[in-house]
Design a protein around this motif. Structure first.
Motif: not given
Length: 76
Positions: A5-15, A17-29
């Motif tokens: 439940a904690c893992a699912q809650h974290l995966l559904n958390d918008d912050f 998701k945004d954080f991981m997306s930003e981290m990924r984008e930073t490395e792609l840049l």
């Protein structure tokens, strides 16, 4: 709250998701903005991206354990 439940809650958390997306984008840049001879920078950025993917995959695996356990009982 149990681990799935904690893992699912974290995966559904918008912050998260945004954080991981930003981290990924930073490395792609870092990869796209590196010079042709900066192989080490690209390698490091690629390794970080794979680490992010591994973290998310692990969380998805933990979140899915409840569903997997439910399905296992149907098979037996």
């Amino acid at each position: 709250m149990d681990k799935p439940a904690c893992a699912q809650h974290l995966l559904n958390d918008d912050f998260f998701k945004d954080f991981m997306s930003e981290m990924r984008e930073t490395e792609l840049l870092r990869i796209t903005n590196s010079l042709p001879d900066e192989i080490d920078i690209r390698e490091e950025a690629y390794q970080r991206i794979k680490t992010f993917d591994t973290i998310v995959a692990r969380l998805e695996g933990i979140a899915a354990t409840t569903q997997i356990k439910k399905s296992a009982w149907r098979i037996l």
